[in-house]
Design a protein around this motif. Structure first.
Motif, PDB file in Angstrom:
ATOM      1  N   ASN A  93       4.155   9.071  36.182  1.00 22.34           N
ATOM      2  CA  ASN A  93       5.392   7.723  36.360  1.00 22.34           C
ATOM      3  C   ASN A  93       6.525   8.273  35.815  1.00 22.34           C
ATOM      4  O   ASN A  93       7.566   7.699  35.679  1.00 22.34           O
ATOM      5  CB  ASN A  93       5.510   6.556  35.311  1.00 22.34           C
ATOM      6  N   GLY A  94       6.902  10.194  35.445  1.00 23.89           N
ATOM      7  CA  GLY A  94       7.746  11.090  35.534  1.00 23.89           C
ATOM      8  C   GLY A  94       8.515  10.531  33.629  1.00 23.89           C
ATOM      9  O   GLY A  94       9.294  11.204  33.153  1.00 23.89           O
ATOM     10  N   ALA A  95       6.875  10.209  32.878  1.00 22.05           N
ATOM     11  CA  ALA A  95       7.297   9.982  31.461  1.00 22.05           C
ATOM     12  C   ALA A  95       7.185  11.059  30.570  1.00 22.05           C
ATOM     13  O   ALA A  95       7.239  11.330  29.224  1.00 22.05           O
ATOM     14  CB  ALA A  95       6.381   9.259  31.232  1.00 22.05           C
ATOM     15  N   VAL A  96       6.744  12.443  31.063  1.00 21.51           N
ATOM     16  CA  VAL A  96       6.622  13.419  29.926  1.00 21.51           C
ATOM     17  C   VAL A  96       7.647  14.230  30.050  1.00 21.51           C
ATOM     18  O   VAL A  96       8.766  14.669  31.018  1.00 21.51           O
ATOM     19  CB  VAL A  96       5.648  14.995  30.898  1.00 21.51           C
ATOM     20  N   PRO A 119      -2.285  -4.356  26.690  1.00 21.77           N
ATOM     21  CA  PRO A 119      -0.856  -4.691  25.602  1.00 21.77           C
ATOM     22  C   PRO A 119       0.087  -5.410  27.137  1.00 21.77           C
ATOM     23  O   PRO A 119       0.331  -5.039  27.828  1.00 21.77           O
ATOM     24  CB  PRO A 119      -0.821  -2.784  25.229  1.00 21.77           C
ATOM     25  N   SER A 120       1.031  -6.342  26.256  1.00 17.60           N
ATOM     26  CA  SER A 120       2.436  -6.700  26.878  1.00 17.60           C
ATOM     27  C   SER A 120       3.307  -5.689  26.696  1.00 17.60           C
ATOM     28  O   SER A 120       3.275  -4.448  26.319  1.00 17.60           O
ATOM     29  CB  SER A 120       2.679  -7.764  26.440  1.00 17.60           C
ATOM     30  N   GLU A 121       4.369  -5.766  27.675  1.00 15.98           N
ATOM     31  CA  GLU A 121       5.510  -4.795  27.366  1.00 15.98           C
ATOM     32  C   GLU A 121       6.267  -5.142  25.813  1.00 15.98           C
ATOM     33  O   GLU A 121       6.707  -3.452  25.129  1.00 15.98           O
ATOM     34  CB  GLU A 121       7.208  -5.122  28.572  1.00 15.98           C
ATOM     35  N   GLU A 122       5.882  -5.887  25.744  1.00 13.12           N
ATOM     36  CA  GLU A 122       6.434  -6.031  23.862  1.00 13.12           C
ATOM     37  C   GLU A 122       5.223  -5.069  22.728  1.00 13.12           C
ATOM     38  O   GLU A 122       6.227  -4.702  22.489  1.00 13.12           O
ATOM     39  CB  GLU A 122       6.374  -7.727  24.085  1.00 13.12           C
ATOM     40  N   GLU A 123       4.541  -5.191  23.241  1.00 10.89           N
ATOM     41  CA  GLU A 123       3.401  -4.498  22.552  1.00 10.89           C
ATOM     42  C   GLU A 123       3.580  -3.192  22.761  1.00 10.89           C
ATOM     43  O   GLU A 123       3.432  -2.315  21.522  1.00 10.89           O
ATOM     44  CB  GLU A 123       2.195  -5.155  22.878  1.00 10.89           C
ATOM     45  N   ILE A 124       4.238  -2.653  23.276  1.00  8.17           N
ATOM     46  CA  ILE A 124       4.603  -1.157  23.589  1.00  8.17           C
ATOM     47  C   ILE A 124       5.573  -1.109  23.054  1.00  8.17           C
ATOM     48  O   ILE A 124       4.828   0.413  21.947  1.00  8.17           O
ATOM     49  CB  ILE A 124       4.130  -0.864  25.059  1.00  8.17           C
ATOM     50  N   ILE A 141       8.342   5.179  30.515  1.00  6.28           N
ATOM     51  CA  ILE A 141       6.836   6.108  28.861  1.00  6.28           C
ATOM     52  C   ILE A 141       5.994   4.131  29.105  1.00  6.28           C
ATOM     53  O   ILE A 141       5.190   4.685  29.207  1.00  6.28           O
ATOM     54  CB  ILE A 141       7.703   5.838  27.730  1.00  6.28           C
ATOM     55  N   VAL A 142       6.938   3.906  28.639  1.00  5.10           N
ATOM     56  CA  VAL A 142       6.496   1.886  28.930  1.00  5.10           C
ATOM     57  C   VAL A 142       6.155   1.907  30.196  1.00  5.10           C
ATOM     58  O   VAL A 142       4.594   1.275  30.102  1.00  5.10           O
ATOM     59  CB  VAL A 142       7.775   0.906  28.270  1.00  5.10           C
ATOM     60  N   LYS A 143       6.195   2.068  30.913  1.00  6.27           N
ATOM     61  CA  LYS A 143       5.542   1.986  32.403  1.00  6.27           C
ATOM     62  C   LYS A 143       5.024   3.111  33.021  1.00  6.27           C
ATOM     63  O   LYS A 143       3.223   1.899  33.026  1.00  6.27           O
ATOM     64  CB  LYS A 143       6.788   3.044  33.800  1.00  6.27           C
ATOM     65  N   ALA A 144       4.863   3.846  32.202  1.00  2.00           N
ATOM     66  CA  ALA A 144       2.877   4.689  31.999  1.00  2.00           C
ATOM     67  C   ALA A 144       2.505   4.168  30.788  1.00  2.00           C
ATOM     68  O   ALA A 144       0.885   4.403  31.271  1.00  2.00           O
ATOM     69  CB  ALA A 144       3.768   5.963  31.493  1.00  2.00           C
ATOM     70  N   VAL A 145       2.299   3.550  30.238  1.00  2.00           N
ATOM     71  CA  VAL A 145       1.549   2.827  29.106  1.00  2.00           C
ATOM     72  C   VAL A 145       0.956   2.131  30.017  1.00  2.00           C
ATOM     73  O   VAL A 145      -0.172   1.204  29.608  1.00  2.00           O
ATOM     74  CB  VAL A 145       2.125   2.845  27.897  1.00  2.00           C
TER      75      VAL A 145
END
Ligand code: FES
Ligand code: FES
Length: 151
Positions: A93-96, A119-124, A141-145
């Motif tokens: 996801n290009g999160a590094v 987890p929801s987006e909010e929880e992340i 980062i949120v997308k990757a998690v």
């Protein structure tokens, strides 16, 4: 003092000054240098490790406080030369982003997924609120998690 705890699945014993911070015990005594020091004041999350299941800033913890506890550092994620699904997802996801914030972001995310595999987006976002990056952003980062959780 002789400090005994478990790190990345192994029992360790180290002879350290009782005032030495956990981040220094990990980096200097155990040569686990994947954990990074950013601010040294509990503000940035770069030094995050998992202690007994919770994401903790290792710059704020003294070595003697982890006696008998179980710790996971960024080095625990790769097993048998295979990256953890979170690491793979960060790459996909290009999160590094940079080498300072990424280990902490991964460990906070790992602690979240250990407790909550959907987890929801909010929880992340809440799980990552102690991990600062002032130069890039958080969307990838949120997308990757989220995507690692779905795997
Ligand atoms: S180095 Fe520990 S929170 Fe910044
Ligand atoms: S602090 Fe690592 S990319 Fe911004």
């Amino acid at each position: 003092m002789l400090l005994e705890f478990r790190v990345n699945g192994k029992d360790v014993k180290v002879d350290v000054d009782s005032a030495k911070r956990l981040i220094d015990v990990l980096r200097d005594d155990l040569k686990l240098t994947g954990t990074k020091e950013g601010c040294g004041e509990g503000e940035c999350g770069a030094c995050t490790v998992i202690i007994d299941g919770a994401a903790v800033n290792s710059c704020l913890v003294l070595g003697h406080q982890v006696s008998g506890k179980e710790i996971f550092t960024i080095e625990s994620l790769e097993k048998d030369e295979e990256l953890d699904r979170l690491q793979k997802s960060f790459i996909e996801n290009g999160a590094v982003q940079c080498g300072y914030c990424t280990p902490g972001m991964l460990m906070s995310s790992k602690a979240l997924l250990m407790k909550n595999d959907d987890p929801s987006e909010e929880e992340i976002k809440i799980a990552l609120e102690g991990n600062l990056c002032r130069c890039t952003g958080y969307n990838k980062i949120v997308k990757a998690v989220k995507s690692a959780a779905h795997k």
